[in-house]
Every structure is written in structure tokens, then in C-alpha cells.
Scaffold this motif. Structure first.
Motif, PDB file in Angstrom:
ATOM      1  N   THR A 127       3.185  49.800 -30.803  1.00  0.00           N
ATOM      2  CA  THR A 127       3.526  51.043 -31.478  1.00  0.00           C
ATOM      3  C   THR A 127       4.784  51.655 -30.877  1.00  0.00           C
ATOM      4  O   THR A 127       4.931  51.739 -29.662  1.00  0.00           O
ATOM      5  CB  THR A 127       2.366  52.043 -31.346  1.00  0.00           C
ATOM      6  N   TRP A 173      -0.736  57.990 -27.208  1.00  0.00           N
ATOM      7  CA  TRP A 173       0.121  56.857 -27.592  1.00  0.00           C
ATOM      8  C   TRP A 173      -0.319  55.620 -26.815  1.00  0.00           C
ATOM      9  O   TRP A 173      -0.452  55.658 -25.601  1.00  0.00           O
ATOM     10  CB  TRP A 173       1.583  57.186 -27.302  1.00  0.00           C
ATOM     11  N   PHE A 188       4.206  56.504 -33.402  1.00  0.00           N
ATOM     12  CA  PHE A 188       3.598  57.696 -32.828  1.00  0.00           C
ATOM     13  C   PHE A 188       4.699  58.742 -32.700  1.00  0.00           C
ATOM     14  O   PHE A 188       5.714  58.501 -32.057  1.00  0.00           O
ATOM     15  CB  PHE A 188       3.006  57.370 -31.451  1.00  0.00           C
TER      16      PHE A 188
END
Length: 139
Positions: A49, A88, A97
Motif C-alpha cells: 500500500t 497504514w 492510504f
């Protein structure tokens, strides 16, 4: 989504390597100082991410010459720590994020004599720049 390695910087935060990158040219809204500077961070070793941090500074290459401060590695490290605390997980895949640190950002692209004017849509604001003339010309 992986960051482009060109023009990205490595940073080590609490024993973990991350890669972060600022956009070189401002987006249209950043150029007009309508939106603040953002940068992206990802884990250097794993594709996961991406962290997108929205700052409270204008992009340094904005088109109005509005002064801002450069993003320093210490600020990036603090943002990474905050994002990790907020949930996160940089090693897990997923959507970006977003960490919003834009409190205090002032959109200063409109001169004071044009603020508050409304556009064609109800409540839509826009700037009408006044024309500039040479000092010897009187309209």
C-alpha cells in the motif's frame, strides 16, 4: 502501485527502509495554489500500500510564486510514524492510504478584491483577475 524510482529518495524510519517521492511539477490545482503539496511513500523492499501525504504547504513550483517550505526528511519520517499509528500497513496490498496534514493550508491564489465572487453554478467560486496596464496608460 509502485513508485517510480527515478527522483525518489530512500529514508530509514525505525529500522525500516521506505522510498518517498514528490511530484516534480505541480498539478493544475497545486499550480493555482488551490490544493496543497502531496507526496507518496512506500516500503522500499515490498510492493504494498502506498501512503499519500497531503501537507499544509503549497507546491514550491506553483505559478503564483506563493512561498512554501521544502519537505524535509524529518517531516517524512514523522508522517510515516503517524500513518503507521493510524493503521497504514505498507507491506500489505491495497488501495492508497491517505494521511491528511493539510490543516492550516490557505488557498491564496485569488487577490482579495476577487474573493467571494460566485461563478455560473450556485456557490461555485472563481477568480477574475483584473487586467494590468502600463503605468502610462489610463483606461
Amino acid at each position: 502501485m509502485a513508485l517510480v524510482k527515478k527522483r525518489s529518495r530512500l529514508i530509514n524510519v525505525d529500522g525500516t527502509a521506505y522510498r518517498w517521492r514528490l511530484r516534480g511539477r505541480p498539478t493544475y490545482d497545486q499550480g493555482l495554489v488551490r490544493s496543497p503539496l502531496t507526496y507518496a511513500v512506500e516500503h522500499a523492499g515490498a510492493s504494498g500500500t502506498t501512503l499519500v501525504v497531503t501537507t499544509n504547504q503549497p507546491h514550491l513550483s506553483n505559478w503564483f510564486g506563493t512561498q512554501g517550505s521544502p519537505i524535509l526528511p524529518g517531516q517524512v519520517a514523522d508522517s510515516i510514524r503517524t500513518a503507521l499509528t493510524d493503521g497504514w500497513s505498507p507491506e500489505n496490498p491495497g488501495s492508497p492510504f491517505h494521511l491528511d496534514q493539510s490543516a492550516g493550508f490557505v488557498s491564496s491564489h485569488c487577490p482579495t478584491h476577487t474573493q467571494g465572487l460566485t461563478g455560473p453554478a450556485i456557490g461555485e467560486s472563481f477568480c477574475i483577475p483584473l487586467p494590468t496596464f502600463p503605468s502610462w496608460f489610463t483606461p
